[in-house]
Design a protein around this motif. Structure first.
Motif, PDB file in Angstrom:
ATOM      1  N   GLU A   1       0.743  -1.399  -0.044  1.00 50.62           N
ATOM      2  CA  GLU A   1       0.035  -0.021   0.050  1.00 50.62           C
ATOM      3  C   GLU A   1       0.863   1.085   0.056  1.00 50.62           C
ATOM      4  OE1 GLU A   1      -3.246  -0.246  -0.379  1.00 50.62           O
ATOM      5  OE2 GLU A   1      -3.044  -2.532   0.022  1.00 50.62           O
ATOM      6  N   LEU A   2       2.007   1.334   0.763  1.00 46.66           N
ATOM      7  CA  LEU A   2       2.738   2.509   0.994  1.00 46.66           C
ATOM      8  C   LEU A   2       3.931   2.385   0.174  1.00 46.66           C
ATOM      9  CD1 LEU A   2       2.043   2.987   5.052  1.00 46.66           C
ATOM     10  CD2 LEU A   2       0.949   4.035   2.828  1.00 46.66           C
ATOM     11  N   ASN A   3       4.416   1.296  -0.243  1.00 46.95           N
ATOM     12  CA  ASN A   3       5.617   1.049  -1.068  1.00 46.95           C
ATOM     13  C   ASN A   3       6.788   1.503  -0.321  1.00 46.95           C
ATOM     14  OD1 ASN A   3       7.065   0.439  -3.518  1.00 46.95           O
ATOM     15  ND2 ASN A   3       7.143   2.402  -4.093  1.00 46.95           N
ATOM     16  N   ASP A   4       6.980   1.239   1.229  1.00 49.31           N
ATOM     17  CA  ASP A   4       7.889   1.505   1.915  1.00 49.31           C
ATOM     18  C   ASP A   4       8.792   0.352   2.105  1.00 49.31           C
ATOM     19  OD1 ASP A   4       9.815   2.405   4.012  1.00 49.31           O
ATOM     20  OD2 ASP A   4       8.565   3.897   4.842  1.00 49.31           O
ATOM     21  N   ILE A   5       9.505   0.158   1.354  1.00 46.86           N
ATOM     22  CA  ILE A   5      10.088  -1.336   1.445  1.00 46.86           C
ATOM     23  C   ILE A   5      11.240  -1.670   2.649  1.00 46.86           C
ATOM     24  CG2 ILE A   5      11.429  -2.860   0.006  1.00 46.86           C
ATOM     25  CD1 ILE A   5       8.922  -2.183  -1.414  1.00 46.86           C
ATOM     26  N   ALA A   6      11.876  -0.450   2.987  1.00 49.45           N
ATOM     27  CA  ALA A   6      12.720  -0.517   4.241  1.00 49.45           C
ATOM     28  C   ALA A   6      11.810  -1.038   5.308  1.00 49.45           C
ATOM     29  CB  ALA A   6      13.448   0.642   4.267  1.00 49.45           C
ATOM     30  N   LYS A   7      10.840  -0.436   5.536  1.00 51.38           N
ATOM     31  CA  LYS A   7      10.101  -0.431   6.792  1.00 51.38           C
ATOM     32  C   LYS A   7       9.359  -1.884   6.708  1.00 51.38           C
ATOM     33  CE  LYS A   7       9.429   4.263   8.352  1.00 51.38           C
ATOM     34  NZ  LYS A   7       8.347   5.277   8.636  1.00 51.38           N
ATOM     35  N   ALA A   8       8.830  -2.217   5.322  1.00 51.63           N
ATOM     36  CA  ALA A   8       8.314  -3.697   5.169  1.00 51.63           C
ATOM     37  C   ALA A   8       9.222  -4.603   5.590  1.00 51.63           C
ATOM     38  CB  ALA A   8       7.703  -3.746   3.683  1.00 51.63           C
ATOM     39  N   CYS A   9      10.584  -4.737   5.175  1.00 50.96           N
ATOM     40  CA  CYS A   9      11.858  -5.456   5.400  1.00 50.96           C
ATOM     41  C   CYS A   9      11.638  -5.741   7.109  1.00 50.96           C
ATOM     42  CB  CYS A   9      12.878  -4.953   4.810  1.00 50.96           C
ATOM     43  SG  CYS A   9      14.220  -6.377   4.896  1.00 50.96           S
ATOM     44  N   ASP A  10      11.748  -4.439   7.712  1.00 51.67           N
ATOM     45  CA  ASP A  10      11.824  -4.567   9.273  1.00 51.67           C
ATOM     46  C   ASP A  10      10.661  -5.331   9.767  1.00 51.67           C
ATOM     47  OD1 ASP A  10      14.262  -2.993   9.088  1.00 51.67           O
ATOM     48  OD2 ASP A  10      13.380  -0.912   9.426  1.00 51.67           O
ATOM     49  N   SER A  11       9.570  -5.179   9.228  1.00 50.90           N
ATOM     50  CA  SER A  11       8.309  -5.566   9.984  1.00 50.90           C
ATOM     51  C   SER A  11       8.417  -7.037   9.739  1.00 50.90           C
ATOM     52  CB  SER A  11       7.060  -4.987   9.348  1.00 50.90           C
ATOM     53  OG  SER A  11       6.896  -3.801   9.971  1.00 50.90           O
ATOM     54  N   PHE A  12       8.730  -7.651   8.677  1.00 46.42           N
ATOM     55  CA  PHE A  12       8.816  -9.025   8.263  1.00 46.42           C
ATOM     56  C   PHE A  12      10.136  -9.841   9.225  1.00 46.42           C
ATOM     57  CE2 PHE A  12       7.011  -8.121   3.894  1.00 46.42           C
ATOM     58  CZ  PHE A  12       5.771  -8.489   4.187  1.00 46.42           C
ATOM     59  N   GLN A  13      11.036  -8.944   9.416  1.00 41.85           N
ATOM     60  CA  GLN A  13      12.130  -9.514  10.192  1.00 41.85           C
ATOM     61  C   GLN A  13      11.439  -9.530  11.489  1.00 41.85           C
ATOM     62  OE1 GLN A  13      16.394  -8.690   9.337  1.00 41.85           O
ATOM     63  NE2 GLN A  13      15.326  -6.992   8.095  1.00 41.85           N
ATOM     64  N   ARG A  14      10.820  -8.771  12.026  1.00 47.35           N
ATOM     65  CA  ARG A  14      10.667  -8.745  13.640  1.00 47.35           C
ATOM     66  C   ARG A  14       9.359  -9.640  13.799  1.00 47.35           C
ATOM     67  NH1 ARG A  14       8.759  -3.733  13.461  1.00 47.35           N
ATOM     68  NH2 ARG A  14      10.579  -3.009  13.894  1.00 47.35           N
ATOM     69  N   ALA A  15       8.568  -9.801  12.740  1.00 44.35           N
ATOM     70  CA  ALA A  15       7.269 -10.935  12.793  1.00 44.35           C
ATOM     71  C   ALA A  15       8.304 -12.311  12.920  1.00 44.35           C
ATOM     72  CB  ALA A  15       6.516 -10.717  11.703  1.00 44.35           C
ATOM     73  N   ALA A  16       9.302 -12.467  12.080  1.00 47.01           N
ATOM     74  CA  ALA A  16      10.071 -13.665  11.918  1.00 47.01           C
ATOM     75  C   ALA A  16      10.452 -14.096  13.447  1.00 47.01           C
ATOM     76  CB  ALA A  16      10.976 -13.985  10.902  1.00 47.01           C
TER      77      ALA A  16
END
Length: 288
Positions: A127-142
């Motif tokens: 939705e926001l195309n903020d790839i860096a923040k998306a990456c951070d969230s996926f790693q935190r979820a992992a």
């Protein structure tokens, strides 16, 4: 213009939340009743497809649940707010999910917190195309999935994070994540077949950061970890393009990519990173 059912319920909820506590009722009861009314208003707004208003009403419900210490219900209300906000305002959805996560982690419900953090990653990505923040969230979820022994889901999140790291040219970070994904995949015959793709992605990241030497050394490491890798198309392709990058042969590189694509269809991620590698062929590369 007459008021809609949702607006009438919202007025009742506001009136209840702003009322004083009487002799025969407690503050807790007031907030419980107000929360119920906000929930009803929110669901009515959803029926009317007024998703921002629905999200706001669910948020007010969540605040009421917090005031009467119904924290599980508060977490659920914030999640409902996020689902409504996603329709119109992704940033408000992320804020609401953050409130949900705060309650879930405080209660030790890390599996559910990981699910919500993954949702945040998806909103940032799509939705926001903020790839860096998306990456951070996926790693935190992992990390949270790992704590709950959900190793397969954790690995899938890291794979998504690795792909995104490469998109923002954090190639070293991507390679580290692919290594973690491979470590999990090699543990099971059901997932072992997928390591050749992860190793190809890792090798392409090394080439994208102009480190042919690392790519070539890593190929030997990959072969030592899985003796079947040397016979795969992925290994042969990676070896071929390492040689062509070293030679700086742009035409032969293009031909090799085309021929591989005829046999194993390249996805958008691989196509994108191969184009970056091709553009860098005229630059100096590290072959040591």
């Amino acid at each position: 213009m007459p008021k809609s059912p949702a607006e009438i319920l919202l007025e009742k909820a506001d009136k209840k939340s702003n009322s004083s506590t009487g002799w025969f009722s407690s503050s807790s009861t007031k907030w419980e009743e107000a929360g119920d009314l906000y929930q009803q208003a929110a669901n009515s707004f959803r029926l009317e497809k007024q998703f921002k208003a629905a999200g706001d009403a669910f948020a007010r419900e969540a605040e009421c649940r917090e005031k009467c210490n119904e924290l599980n219900d508060a977490a659920n209300a914030w999640w409902n707010a996020a689902k409504a906000y996603k329709k119109d305002d992704p940033r408000l959805a992320i804020q609401a999910l953050g409130c949900t996560i705060a309650h879930l982690t405080k209660a030790g419900r890390f599996r559910q917190a990981a699910d919500r953090e993954k949702e945040i990653g998806q909103i940032y990505q799509h939705e926001l195309n903020d790839i860096a923040k998306a990456c951070d969230s996926f790693q935190r979820a992992a990390e949270w999935y790992d704590q709950e022994d959900a190793a397969a889901t954790a690995s899938a999140c890291r794979k998504d994070a690795a792909d995104l790291c490469a998109e923002v040219e954090n190639y070293r970070g991507a390679i580290q994540l692919y290594e973690m994904v491979v470590s999990y995949a090699l543990k099971s015959n059901l997932t072992k077949y997928s390591v050749k793709d992860y190793w190809l992605r890792s090798g392409l990241c090394a080439l994208a950061m102009k480190d042919v030497g690392k790519a070539q050394r890593d190929i030997e490491v990959f072969k030592s970890k899985d003796v079947t890798f040397s016979s795969t198309r992925e290994c042969k392709f990676l070896e071929d393009i390492c040689a062509l990058v070293t030679e700086g042969d742009e035409q032969a590189f293009t031909t090799a990519v085309f021929e591989y694509d005829q046999v194993v269809k390249l996805d958008n991620w691989k196509t994108g990173i191969l184009l970056k590698i091709k553009r860098s062929l005229k630059d100096e590369v590290d072959i040591l």
